[in-house]
Design a protein around this motif. Sequence first.
Motif, mmCIF file in Angstrom:
data_model
loop_
_atom_site.group_PDB
_atom_site.id
_atom_site.type_symbol
_atom_site.label_atom_id
_atom_site.label_comp_id
_atom_site.label_asym_id
_atom_site.label_seq_id
_atom_site.Cartn_x
_atom_site.Cartn_y
_atom_site.Cartn_z
ATOM 1 N N GLU A 46 -4.890 4.090 -4.136
ATOM 2 C CA GLU A 46 -4.062 3.892 -5.330
ATOM 3 C C GLU A 46 -3.798 5.194 -6.081
ATOM 4 O OE1 GLU A 46 -2.401 1.362 -5.578
ATOM 5 O OE2 GLU A 46 -3.481 -0.122 -4.370
ATOM 6 N N GLU B 275 1.901 -3.289 -0.442
ATOM 7 C CA GLU B 275 2.308 -2.310 0.575
ATOM 8 C C GLU B 275 2.076 -2.727 2.022
ATOM 9 O OE1 GLU B 275 -0.361 -2.020 -1.540
ATOM 10 O OE2 GLU B 275 -2.058 -1.036 -0.555
ATOM 11 N N ALA C 28 -1.020 6.867 -4.163
ATOM 12 C CA ALA C 28 0.248 6.143 -4.346
ATOM 13 C C ALA C 28 0.812 6.405 -5.744
ATOM 14 C CB ALA C 28 0.041 4.648 -4.114
ATOM 15 N N HIS D 289 5.898 4.171 -4.713
ATOM 16 C CA HIS D 289 4.460 3.865 -4.710
ATOM 17 C C HIS D 289 4.072 3.102 -3.437
ATOM 18 C CE1 HIS D 289 0.624 2.653 -6.842
ATOM 19 N NE2 HIS D 289 0.699 1.716 -5.898
ATOM 20 N N GLU D 290 4.768 2.014 -3.178
ATOM 21 C CA GLU D 290 4.388 1.166 -2.026
ATOM 22 C C GLU D 290 4.660 1.871 -0.703
ATOM 23 O OE1 GLU D 290 2.586 -1.144 -2.930
ATOM 24 O OE2 GLU D 290 3.262 -1.329 -5.003
ATOM 25 N N TYR E 267 -6.124 4.321 -10.298
ATOM 26 C CA TYR E 267 -4.695 4.653 -10.245
ATOM 27 C C TYR E 267 -4.423 6.001 -10.915
ATOM 28 C CZ TYR E 267 -3.250 0.006 -8.590
ATOM 29 O OH TYR E 267 -3.055 -1.116 -7.831
HETATM 30 ZN ZN ZN Z 1 -0.742 0.680 -4.975
#
Ligand code: ZN
Length: 615
Positions: free
Chosen positions: A354, A298, A357, A331-332, A417
């Motif tokens: 994370e 990212e 994201a 996500h990025e 995540y």
């Molecule tokens: Zn990520």
Amino acid sequence: MGFVKLLPLLTTVVMVLGLPRKEELNYRLPDIYRPADYQVHLNLTADVFTESFSGYTGTVAINFTVTEDTREVKLHASKDDLQIQMVSISGIYLDVLDYNIENVTNILTINYPIGLVAGRYDVLSIQFSGNLSYDEDGFYKSTYKTDSGETRYLATTQFETASARRAFPCFDEPAFKATFDIYITYPVGYTAISNTPGTIVDSESASETIQFETTPVMSTYLLAFVISDFTAAKAVADDEVVHQLWSRNNTSNNRAWGLEMGQKMLAALNRFTGFNYSNVMKKMDQGAIPDFAAGAMENWGLVLYREGALLWNEDSSSNTEKQNVATTIAHEFSHQWFGDLVTMRWWSETFLNEGFATYCEFNVAHEVLPDYKLDEQFLVYVVHSVLLLDSYESEQALESEASTPEEVGQKFGVVSYNKGASIIRMVEHIMGTDNFRAGVHTYIENSKFDNAVPDDLWSALNQHVDNSLSDLPDELPVVMENWTVKSGLPLVHVSRSYSEITITQERLLLSGNDTSRKWYVPISYTTSEDEDKFTNTLPSGWLTPDSDLTITVPETASWVILNNKQTGYYRVNYDDDLWDSIAAGLLKEDFDGITELNRAQIVDDIFNLAMAEKN
Ligand code: ZN
Ligand code: BES
């Protein structure tokens, strides 16, 4: 599972193989340096774009101050990749004996007998030479073949988590935010791109120099530059942000989906955060790198991907790949806010990056592609996978100590995540989506261009809690603490006596018992009698670390199911009669109104409870 989530496995293998333990070494810089601006100049000759040569030269000038008087500067420089040629501080050249790089921690210590004074700015200048690496990390060389079979070379970067120091000396920790003025000299015929737009400031017969605009205040791990012979597809969005998608020229037919999704995801994220990307950045470049270790990265304004995660072709790629490109971009791009604008203070809080994201990867992408039902896929792919892992006693907490590179690597696992994303979704449903979004906006406004810890997030959200909806048993930072600092998850027990439902909790472990660990657990539920089944995800009551919960349902209700849409991060076990009544409901027409997500919950819970020998 992406490369990144495999990192913990790799680092565990390294540890088991018995490489020297590094725990005694201090990898952290003293928190007394305040870099404000870097001028970085890198010089790449034409030889770099051949097989045989990978050397480059560079200078860095860092304008910095200190918060207390000291005779020492400590920053990072990779001993294996860089050779330091000259060091000066505010014009005074230092002797080679006055600086040294520690070869394991890569901390460059500079003795400065004159001393630095708190609050005074000095300029640290370093002249160095470096070598591009070949291991897809740091400043590295990548190659590809043209259609005619000729090998082409490019120079590109991957700095997260600790590899900016492989390209040039810097204070390489996420909390040392600064602005960067980057200059790159490269051979004519190539293009150089970086986080911000660039202008050619010098042109010679064989080389040119590009100056990139001063970056926003940012962390080193988010810098990036790519020097290549790539070509780009371009689009200018409504807010005038210039989107370009760079890749090797022979993939030019595969750029349209990534370019379209790039614009749409950025617009959806502007709406989600209430903070426009264009307030800070004028352009967004995406690049498809032929050799790329992670799935994607990212870097602020220059997001890089492995080719398969960005390029897509109607005729030769699958629908799974199409979705993957879209969600990877989501996500990025969400990291442009959660990570780039607001950065976790240290890797022990990686879930702030994370987790957010991963939440957006599905829940914001859902707004762009509603037909894909990404909000529902989230439950199966994100929540269920981590509920399983988090039932192992050995799993780490969302927030946990990480000092060595191995420990930092461990923070890029399924917990940061998926549990991160699941807990964020749980808070969304505790507060209601509108209040949650208002809180996210406050979090970003409070912490922009700065670093954040979990308490900053919970406190910002707390300001937007409406207790007539949420009925919080305590302030949100208190409610969220065990979810953040303790590993594991609750198993909620439900038993029924006529209209009275008794609810208790214990920690769910696949093997063993732990009755001491408890959480503030939001309870929502649906009965067979409800008109509006499973849609209200606001809590109707709470378990707390000190108290159980009793609720009353109509005596005529044949079944009751807890955790509407499974928005709470927990599993549910029922007494035998209740399980029988749920089973009977599921056998009725239209599953007696038990909707998809809660059917998925029941199936996943039952298999896991069987594994844990709980029923
Ligand atoms: Zn990520
Ligand atoms: N920030 C990570 C990439 C990363 C993390 C690189 C740690 C190096 C060290 C990025 O945002 C990420 O999570 N990428 C995922 C793909 C994503 C769509 C889940 C990956 O690379 O697997």
